[in-house]
Design a protein around this motif. Sequence first.
Motif, short mmCIF file in Angstrom:
data_model
loop_
_atom_site.label_atom_id
_atom_site.label_comp_id
_atom_site.label_asym_id
_atom_site.label_seq_id
_atom_site.Cartn_x
_atom_site.Cartn_y
_atom_site.Cartn_z
N TRP A 84 95.61 -51.37 22.31
CA TRP A 84 96.30 -52.63 22.04
C TRP A 84 96.97 -53.14 23.31
O TRP A 84 97.47 -52.35 24.12
N PRO A 85 97.07 -54.45 23.46
CA PRO A 85 97.83 -54.98 24.60
C PRO A 85 99.34 -54.70 24.40
O PRO A 85 99.81 -54.53 23.28
N TRP A 86 100.07 -54.67 25.51
CA TRP A 86 101.49 -54.34 25.44
C TRP A 86 102.29 -55.35 24.64
O TRP A 86 103.31 -55.00 24.04
N TRP A 87 101.86 -56.59 24.60
CA TRP A 87 102.65 -57.58 23.87
C TRP A 87 102.62 -57.30 22.37
O TRP A 87 103.55 -57.65 21.66
N TRP A 88 101.57 -56.65 21.85
CA TRP A 88 101.55 -56.25 20.44
C TRP A 88 102.61 -55.18 20.17
O TRP A 88 103.14 -55.08 19.07
N ILE A 89 102.88 -54.38 21.17
CA ILE A 89 103.90 -53.34 21.02
C ILE A 89 105.29 -53.97 21.09
O ILE A 89 106.24 -53.49 20.47
N ALA A 90 105.41 -55.06 21.85
CA ALA A 90 106.71 -55.71 22.02
C ALA A 90 107.10 -56.57 20.82
O ALA A 90 108.29 -56.83 20.61
N VAL A 91 106.14 -57.01 20.02
CA VAL A 91 106.43 -57.89 18.88
C VAL A 91 107.43 -57.26 17.90
O VAL A 91 108.40 -57.91 17.51
N PRO A 92 107.25 -56.00 17.47
CA PRO A 92 108.24 -55.42 16.54
C PRO A 92 109.65 -55.34 17.14
O PRO A 92 110.63 -55.47 16.42
N PHE A 93 109.75 -55.13 18.46
CA PHE A 93 111.07 -55.12 19.09
C PHE A 93 111.72 -56.50 18.99
O PHE A 93 112.90 -56.63 18.72
N GLY A 94 110.91 -57.55 19.20
CA GLY A 94 111.42 -58.92 19.07
C GLY A 94 111.85 -59.23 17.65
O GLY A 94 112.88 -59.87 17.42
N LEU A 95 111.05 -58.78 16.68
CA LEU A 95 111.40 -58.99 15.27
C LEU A 95 112.69 -58.24 14.91
O LEU A 95 113.50 -58.74 14.13
N THR A 96 112.85 -57.05 15.47
CA THR A 96 114.08 -56.28 15.24
C THR A 96 115.29 -57.03 15.78
O THR A 96 116.31 -57.14 15.10
N ALA A 97 115.16 -57.57 16.99
CA ALA A 97 116.27 -58.32 17.58
C ALA A 97 116.57 -59.57 16.76
O ALA A 97 117.73 -59.92 16.54
N ALA A 98 115.52 -60.24 16.27
CA ALA A 98 115.72 -61.44 15.45
C ALA A 98 116.42 -61.08 14.14
O ALA A 98 117.32 -61.79 13.68
N TRP A 99 116.02 -59.98 13.52
CA TRP A 99 116.64 -59.54 12.27
C TRP A 99 118.12 -59.25 12.48
O TRP A 99 118.97 -59.67 11.71
N TRP A 100 118.45 -58.49 13.53
CA TRP A 100 119.85 -58.16 13.79
C TRP A 100 120.67 -59.40 14.09
O TRP A 100 121.81 -59.51 13.66
N SER A 101 120.08 -60.33 14.82
CA SER A 101 120.80 -61.58 15.12
C SER A 101 121.09 -62.35 13.83
O SER A 101 122.19 -62.84 13.61
N TRP A 102 120.06 -62.46 12.98
CA TRP A 102 120.25 -63.18 11.71
C TRP A 102 121.28 -62.47 10.83
O TRP A 102 122.14 -63.12 10.22
N ALA A 103 121.20 -61.15 10.74
CA ALA A 103 122.11 -60.39 9.89
C ALA A 103 123.56 -60.57 10.34
O ALA A 103 124.46 -60.71 9.51
N ASP A 104 123.79 -60.57 11.64
CA ASP A 104 125.15 -60.78 12.14
C ASP A 104 125.60 -62.22 11.95
O ASP A 104 126.74 -62.47 11.57
N TRP A 105 124.71 -63.15 12.21
CA TRP A 105 125.06 -64.58 12.09
C TRP A 105 125.38 -64.96 10.65
O TRP A 105 126.31 -65.70 10.37
N SER A 106 124.60 -64.44 9.69
CA SER A 106 124.76 -64.84 8.29
C SER A 106 125.88 -64.09 7.57
O SER A 106 126.25 -64.46 6.46
#
Length: 82
Positions: free
Chosen positions: A24-46
């Motif tokens: 797999w290309p590296w960006w496929w590996i990076a996607v779950p890290f980005g989703l994790t950061a988005a989830w944590w940001s939303w959880a703190d914001w909301s």
Amino acid sequence: MYLLGLSLILLALKYFAIGPVAQWPWWWIAVPFGLTAAWWSWADWSGYTKRKTIEKENAKKNARIARDRARLGLTSPRKPKK
């Protein structure tokens, strides 16, 4: 936390070239890290994180109060309010 765990597992599989993940290309590996950061940001914001923390604290507090009342013998059946 599950998303972070998945991210770390995929990272390890890619780094050590195990299974099909190695191709797999590296960006496929990076996607779950980005989703994790988005989830944590939303959880703190909301306020989701704070609400869950308060719920856990209240559950512990109520369990402690019930346990102490039982130890003191103050548990008597109450009539339900109408």
